[in-house]
Design a protein around this motif. Structure first.
Motif, PDB file in Angstrom:
ATOM      1  N   SER A  29       7.841   6.542   5.080  1.00  0.00           N
ATOM      2  CA  SER A  29       8.719   6.972   3.986  1.00  0.00           C
ATOM      3  C   SER A  29       8.130   8.191   3.281  1.00  0.00           C
ATOM      4  CB  SER A  29       8.981   5.822   3.006  1.00  0.00           C
ATOM      5  OG  SER A  29       7.834   5.568   2.216  1.00  0.00           O
ATOM      6  N   VAL A  30       6.812   8.246   3.174  1.00  0.00           N
ATOM      7  CA  VAL A  30       6.186   9.411   2.533  1.00  0.00           C
ATOM      8  C   VAL A  30       6.429  10.662   3.386  1.00  0.00           C
ATOM      9  CG1 VAL A  30       3.996  10.465   1.816  1.00  0.00           C
ATOM     10  CG2 VAL A  30       4.409   8.041   1.362  1.00  0.00           C
ATOM     11  N   THR A  31       6.180  10.524   4.694  1.00  0.00           N
ATOM     12  CA  THR A  31       6.409  11.662   5.589  1.00  0.00           C
ATOM     13  C   THR A  31       7.853  12.126   5.513  1.00  0.00           C
ATOM     14  OG1 THR A  31       4.712  10.811   7.070  1.00  0.00           O
ATOM     15  CG2 THR A  31       6.203  12.444   7.993  1.00  0.00           C
ATOM     16  N   ASN A  32       8.783  11.174   5.493  1.00  0.00           N
ATOM     17  CA  ASN A  32      10.198  11.535   5.457  1.00  0.00           C
ATOM     18  C   ASN A  32      10.582  12.241   4.166  1.00  0.00           C
ATOM     19  OD1 ASN A  32      10.719  10.636   8.036  1.00  0.00           O
ATOM     20  ND2 ASN A  32      11.246   8.544   7.361  1.00  0.00           N
ATOM     21  N   THR A  33       9.993  11.786   3.050  1.00  0.00           N
ATOM     22  CA  THR A  33      10.300  12.442   1.778  1.00  0.00           C
ATOM     23  C   THR A  33       9.808  13.893   1.799  1.00  0.00           C
ATOM     24  OG1 THR A  33      10.043  10.326   0.674  1.00  0.00           O
ATOM     25  CG2 THR A  33      10.009  12.282  -0.731  1.00  0.00           C
ATOM     26  N   VAL A  34       8.591  14.096   2.307  1.00  0.00           N
ATOM     27  CA  VAL A  34       8.038  15.464   2.353  1.00  0.00           C
ATOM     28  C   VAL A  34       8.859  16.321   3.317  1.00  0.00           C
ATOM     29  CG1 VAL A  34       5.988  16.838   2.935  1.00  0.00           C
ATOM     30  CG2 VAL A  34       5.733  14.691   1.685  1.00  0.00           C
ATOM     31  N   THR A  48      -4.237  17.299  11.691  1.00  0.00           N
ATOM     32  CA  THR A  48      -3.220  18.158  11.089  1.00  0.00           C
ATOM     33  C   THR A  48      -3.907  19.169  10.194  1.00  0.00           C
ATOM     34  OG1 THR A  48      -1.438  16.554  11.199  1.00  0.00           O
ATOM     35  CG2 THR A  48      -1.263  18.209   9.477  1.00  0.00           C
ATOM     36  N   ILE A  49      -3.490  20.427  10.320  1.00  0.00           N
ATOM     37  CA  ILE A  49      -4.054  21.478   9.477  1.00  0.00           C
ATOM     38  C   ILE A  49      -2.983  21.906   8.473  1.00  0.00           C
ATOM     39  CG2 ILE A  49      -5.028  23.808   9.417  1.00  0.00           C
ATOM     40  CD1 ILE A  49      -5.259  22.133  12.672  1.00  0.00           C
ATOM     41  N   ASN A  50      -3.300  21.801   7.204  1.00  0.00           N
ATOM     42  CA  ASN A  50      -2.390  22.244   6.148  1.00  0.00           C
ATOM     43  C   ASN A  50      -3.128  23.179   5.205  1.00  0.00           C
ATOM     44  OD1 ASN A  50      -0.785  19.030   6.032  1.00  0.00           O
ATOM     45  ND2 ASN A  50       0.146  20.940   6.676  1.00  0.00           N
ATOM     46  N   ASN A  51      -2.370  24.105   4.632  1.00  0.00           N
ATOM     47  CA  ASN A  51      -2.927  25.018   3.639  1.00  0.00           C
ATOM     48  C   ASN A  51      -3.168  24.273   2.311  1.00  0.00           C
ATOM     49  OD1 ASN A  51      -1.744  27.005   1.230  1.00  0.00           O
ATOM     50  ND2 ASN A  51      -3.247  27.971   2.555  1.00  0.00           N
ATOM     51  N   ILE A  52      -4.101  24.781   1.518  1.00  0.00           N
ATOM     52  CA  ILE A  52      -4.441  24.156   0.234  1.00  0.00           C
ATOM     53  C   ILE A  52      -3.216  24.058  -0.685  1.00  0.00           C
ATOM     54  CG2 ILE A  52      -5.895  24.356  -1.850  1.00  0.00           C
ATOM     55  CD1 ILE A  52      -7.515  23.898   0.760  1.00  0.00           C
ATOM     56  N   GLU A  53      -2.514  25.174  -0.842  1.00  0.00           N
ATOM     57  CA  GLU A  53      -1.350  25.183  -1.740  1.00  0.00           C
ATOM     58  C   GLU A  53      -0.261  24.230  -1.236  1.00  0.00           C
ATOM     59  OE1 GLU A  53       0.346  29.107  -2.273  1.00  0.00           O
ATOM     60  OE2 GLU A  53       2.074  28.323  -3.354  1.00  0.00           O
ATOM     61  N   THR A  54      -0.113  24.147   0.075  1.00  0.00           N
ATOM     62  CA  THR A  54       0.879  23.228   0.642  1.00  0.00           C
ATOM     63  C   THR A  54       0.581  21.804   0.178  1.00  0.00           C
ATOM     64  OG1 THR A  54       0.920  24.652   2.604  1.00  0.00           O
ATOM     65  CG2 THR A  54       1.962  22.487   2.797  1.00  0.00           C
ATOM     66  N   LEU A  55      -0.655  21.377   0.327  1.00  0.00           N
ATOM     67  CA  LEU A  55      -1.015  19.999  -0.040  1.00  0.00           C
ATOM     68  C   LEU A  55      -0.923  19.782  -1.553  1.00  0.00           C
ATOM     69  CD1 LEU A  55      -3.939  19.455   2.485  1.00  0.00           C
ATOM     70  CD2 LEU A  55      -1.770  18.203   2.445  1.00  0.00           C
ATOM     71  N   ALA A  56      -1.143  20.841  -2.340  1.00  0.00           N
ATOM     72  CA  ALA A  56      -1.034  20.698  -3.794  1.00  0.00           C
ATOM     73  C   ALA A  56       0.410  20.462  -4.226  1.00  0.00           C
ATOM     74  CB  ALA A  56      -1.599  21.934  -4.484  1.00  0.00           C
ATOM     75  N   ASN A  57       1.363  20.769  -3.362  1.00  0.00           N
ATOM     76  CA  ASN A  57       2.777  20.517  -3.663  1.00  0.00           C
ATOM     77  C   ASN A  57       3.167  19.048  -3.465  1.00  0.00           C
ATOM     78  OD1 ASN A  57       4.860  22.901  -4.139  1.00  0.00           O
ATOM     79  ND2 ASN A  57       3.205  23.729  -2.884  1.00  0.00           N
ATOM     80  N   VAL A  58       2.379  18.331  -2.655  1.00  0.00           N
ATOM     81  CA  VAL A  58       2.775  16.982  -2.240  1.00  0.00           C
ATOM     82  C   VAL A  58       2.940  16.002  -3.415  1.00  0.00           C
ATOM     83  CG1 VAL A  58       2.042  14.985  -0.865  1.00  0.00           C
ATOM     84  CG2 VAL A  58       1.936  17.284   0.119  1.00  0.00           C
ATOM     85  N   PRO A  59       1.989  15.958  -4.379  1.00  0.00           N
ATOM     86  CA  PRO A  59       2.189  15.020  -5.495  1.00  0.00           C
ATOM     87  C   PRO A  59       3.477  15.301  -6.282  1.00  0.00           C
ATOM     88  CG  PRO A  59      -0.080  15.817  -5.465  1.00  0.00           C
ATOM     89  CD  PRO A  59       0.680  16.631  -4.468  1.00  0.00           C
ATOM     90  N   LEU A 117       7.500  17.774   8.788  1.00  0.00           N
ATOM     91  CA  LEU A 117       7.787  17.771  10.225  1.00  0.00           C
ATOM     92  C   LEU A 117       6.468  17.862  11.011  1.00  0.00           C
ATOM     93  CD1 LEU A 117      10.123  17.795  12.251  1.00  0.00           C
ATOM     94  CD2 LEU A 117      10.191  20.293  12.073  1.00  0.00           C
ATOM     95  N   LYS A 118       5.568  18.703  10.526  1.00  0.00           N
ATOM     96  CA  LYS A 118       4.252  18.824  11.155  1.00  0.00           C
ATOM     97  C   LYS A 118       3.537  17.475  11.146  1.00  0.00           C
ATOM     98  CE  LYS A 118       0.931  22.606  10.880  1.00  0.00           C
ATOM     99  NZ  LYS A 118       0.151  23.477   9.993  1.00  0.00           N
ATOM    100  N   TRP A 119       3.597  16.786  10.002  1.00  0.00           N
ATOM    101  CA  TRP A 119       2.943  15.478   9.921  1.00  0.00           C
ATOM    102  C   TRP A 119       3.523  14.511  10.954  1.00  0.00           C
ATOM    103  CZ3 TRP A 119       2.830  14.132   3.938  1.00  0.00           C
ATOM    104  CH2 TRP A 119       2.098  15.139   3.275  1.00  0.00           C
ATOM    105  N   SER A 120       4.836  14.624  11.170  1.00  0.00           N
ATOM    106  CA  SER A 120       5.489  13.649  12.067  1.00  0.00           C
ATOM    107  C   SER A 120       5.084  13.875  13.523  1.00  0.00           C
ATOM    108  CB  SER A 120       7.006  13.729  11.913  1.00  0.00           C
ATOM    109  OG  SER A 120       7.493  14.933  12.468  1.00  0.00           O
ATOM    110  N   PHE A 121       4.419  14.981  13.829  1.00  0.00           N
ATOM    111  CA  PHE A 121       3.946  15.211  15.196  1.00  0.00           C
ATOM    112  C   PHE A 121       2.704  14.383  15.526  1.00  0.00           C
ATOM    113  CE2 PHE A 121       5.665  19.843  14.951  1.00  0.00           C
ATOM    114  CZ  PHE A 121       6.958  19.359  15.146  1.00  0.00           C
ATOM    115  N   MET A 122       2.085  13.798  14.502  1.00  0.00           N
ATOM    116  CA  MET A 122       0.874  13.017  14.760  1.00  0.00           C
ATOM    117  C   MET A 122       1.246  11.769  15.574  1.00  0.00           C
ATOM    118  SD  MET A 122      -1.968  14.343  13.436  1.00  0.00           S
ATOM    119  CE  MET A 122      -3.177  13.273  12.641  1.00  0.00           C
ATOM    120  N   PRO A 123       0.461  11.463  16.620  1.00  0.00           N
ATOM    121  CA  PRO A 123       0.768  10.276  17.420  1.00  0.00           C
ATOM    122  C   PRO A 123       0.535   8.992  16.620  1.00  0.00           C
ATOM    123  CG  PRO A 123      -1.312  11.256  18.112  1.00  0.00           C
ATOM    124  CD  PRO A 123      -0.729  12.173  17.087  1.00  0.00           C
TER     125      PRO A 123
END
Lengths: 184, 428
Positions: free
Chosen positions: B47-52, B212-223, B69-75
């Motif tokens: 549900s978290v992945t889907n919300t993002v 998974t590689i994410n940018n710093i600012e990208t992850l700061a948007n998640v909360p 979508l990138k996160w959902s590529f994780m096996p």
């Protein structure tokens, strides 16, 4: 000069290296942090220091050499006590970065890539340091950033460094925080 | 949807004094979203992945790919370790935004990383920060230590049974390490040589494990997304590229700096309103919208151009890192392009011939032109070289080197024509 300096890590440093190793599931990753530690201690990572790092981490010397030579911040030869890395890339270029570089060269009587005879200063012209909005700028010995440089500011910094006084970290306020407080 | 940017209140770097301190962050609702996710039954990793994903959070490191979508590529988890490599290499000329997060709001990034870690069943987050940012590495390490001390990192986070470690890894001066596979090589303690894809990092990343590689600012948007929902998030800024974004603006404007506004801002508003106009009241000659690799736009073609993927694509450029370089009418585009080419030549890792030799050839030809020794045919030679370079290498550094050459010459040809001699035997 052939007085072979013996490079070693202290007991405390070896304990610190053990902590670094625990962060990674493999033998190689500590190379970069341990090269950093070594450079901090010895001022450079010449081949003798690379050998120490290789032996400490039980890795081939060739591997450590390969890593040390890939990354520009590791000093593969002795440098001045203060290495002045002047950013001349894009935003700094168009905001006078080269003027600052040439001013420093003139003042210290050396060119970028050289070290003063007394071993106190080296100058380098470097790629983008990520301070584009605060151009022109330089970094001192991989550490503190000096922003919004002018000739006067460079004079002060050099005078201080001659007395071994490093500039302090300059916090640049986030502009939107400032604007509002000045409005109210 | 056009949010009124003038009333916009920063969300990534909100105006709260001392927010970098964990107590202040907690007092302002920090880590509450994380606790809710970890302890309430309403949330699952899916549900978290889907919300993002639904929020259409597009990566802020340059490529602009949907993070969820990138996160959902994780096996599917297999019990073995899985990693996030957070990319704080930030070396693209013109880019100086992620360091603002380390300095002003590191915990929002940490919280976002932990939420991402929960969503992908991650073992450890490696935060890769460029070595030049020593001051910010130290600041950020302190924030990580505080988060451990409060039980937000480590074992059994918030008594939920979820474990996650976070480690800070310092680079040592190599632009290429911002490329995701090179970053992984560097983290593995090697020379930063990009890897051939596939396999992609989600299949075979750090130490051969899903990453998974994410940018710093990208992850700061998640909360923000998890707290307020994806609908709220997509209502901010440009429809197809939503959210707040850190615009790093440098060059010939009166008030350069990093500013946080919604995506889709008019470039003209950013220059004239946000940055107080051009220095000395000069005209805009060129704007590089998102770091040195993004094609420059002409100052007389900025009408209606907005800072989002669609508008910039239409205008003939890219959003990149939103590191904008503004140049005034006195700027010599030959000098600028030479300096950009010098950068890419210096930073080429040397694995692929078209890049290793091509970037050198580009620079050499530009030096010739800069010194007044070039001929008209050298301009066409440069364009031809770009064609030989683009798309023929392991990673995108070569493309990043070729694009500015191609588009600076085609869009500012008059600057180059002025500096070159007519070829002695030009084609009729």
């Amino acid at each position: 000069m052939s007085n072979e300096q013996q490079y070693t890590f202290s007991k405390e440093e070896l304990a610190e290296i053990e902590k670094i190793k625990a962060k990674y599931p493999d033998k190689k990753p500590p190379v970069m942090p341990v090269l950093w530690m070594a450079q901090e201690k010895f001022g450079h990572v010449e081949p003798e220091v690379q050998r120490l790092v290789a032996e400490t981490l039980d890795l081939p010397e060739a591997h450590v050499y390969g890593v040390a030579t890939f990354y520009t911040q590791y000093y593969k030869e002795k440098m001045g006590k203060y290495v002045l890395d002047v950013c001349t890339c894009l935003s700094c270029q168009i905001c006078g970065g080269y003027d600052i570089l040439h001013y420093l060269e003139e003042k210290l009587g050396i060119k970028a890539g050289e070290t003063t005879e007394d071993g106190k200063f080296s100058i380098q012209s470097v790629e983008c340091l990520g301070a584009c909005g605060y151009a022109p700028m330089m970094q001192i010995t991989n550490d503190v950033y000096c922003n919004h440089l002018t000739k006067e500011k460079v004079d002060t910094i050099l005078d201080d460094l001659k007395k071994d006084k490093l500039p302090e970290f300059e916090q640049i306020p986030f502009p939107q925080h400032q604007n509002e407080s000045s409005k109210s | 949807m056009s949010t009124d940017w003038k009333s916009f209140q920063p969300l990534l770097i909100p105006k709260i004094p001392n927010l970098h301190k964990i107590d202040v962050y907690e007092k302002n609702g920090g880590y509450k979203t994380l606790k809710d996710i970890l302890t309430s039954k309403d949330h699952t990793p899916e549900s978290v992945t889907n919300t993002v994903k639904a929020a259409n959070l597009r990566g802020r490191g340059g490529a602009g790919f949907n993070a969820g979508l990138k996160w959902s590529f994780m096996p599917k988890p297999d019990g073995g370790p899985r990693y996030i490599a957070a990319n704080g290499d930030e070396s693209e000329p013109g880019t100086f935004k992620d360091r603002q997060i380390f300095e002003y709001n590191p915990h929002q990034f940490i919280e976002g990383s932990i939420i991402a870690g929960y969503a992908m069943d991650i073992t450890a987050v490696y935060v890769y920060i460029r070595g030049e940012y020593r001051s910010w590495i130290n600041m950020f390490q302190k924030a990580v230590d505080d988060a451990y001390a409060k039980g937000y990192l480590g074992k059994n986070i918030c008594n939920s049974g979820f474990d996650l470690d976070m480690y800070v890894h310092s680079g040592a001066g190599a632009y290429i390490c911002g490329e995701e596979s090179s970053l992984m090589e560097s983290l593995e303690g090697k020379r930063g040589y990009p890897r051939v894809k596939p396999p992609f990092p989600a299949q075979k990343g750090l130490w051969g494990r899903p990453t998974t590689i994410n940018n710093i600012e990208t992850l700061a948007n998640v909360p923000l997304i998890m707290k307020n929902g994806s609908e709220w998030y997509t209502s901010i800024g440009a429809k197809t590229h939503p959210g707040p974004v850190l615009y790093g603006i440098s060059g010939h404007v009166n008030k350069p700096g990093v500013y946080e506004y919604p995506t889709g801002m008019l470039i003209s508003d950013l220059i004239n309103e946000v940055c107080g106009g051009m220095r000395g009241g000069k005209k805009v000659k060129a704007v590089i919208p998102g770091g040195s690799s993004t094609p420059p736009l002409r100052g007389d073609q900025l009408d209606g151009v907005r800072m989002d993927a669609d508008s910039l694509r239409e205008a003939g450029s890219m959003m990149g890192t939103a590191g904008m370089v503004i140049m005034d009418e006195d700027t010599d585009m030959v000098d600028v392009l030479w300096r950009i080419s010098h950068f890419y030549h210096h930073e080429s890792c040397g694995q692929c011939t078209p890049c290793r030799d091509g970037t050198g050839f580009l620079e050499k030809t530009l030096i010739k032109i800069k010194n007044g020794e070039g001929e008209t045919r050298d301009l066409d030679l440069l364009l031809d070289l770009c064609t030989q370079i683009e798309g023929r290498t392991i990673c995108a550094l070569a493309d990043a080197a070729a694009w500015p050459v191609r588009y600076t010459i085609t869009r500012f040809r008059e600057d180059f024509e002025k500096r070159v001699k007519k070829s002695a035997f030009a084609l009729a």
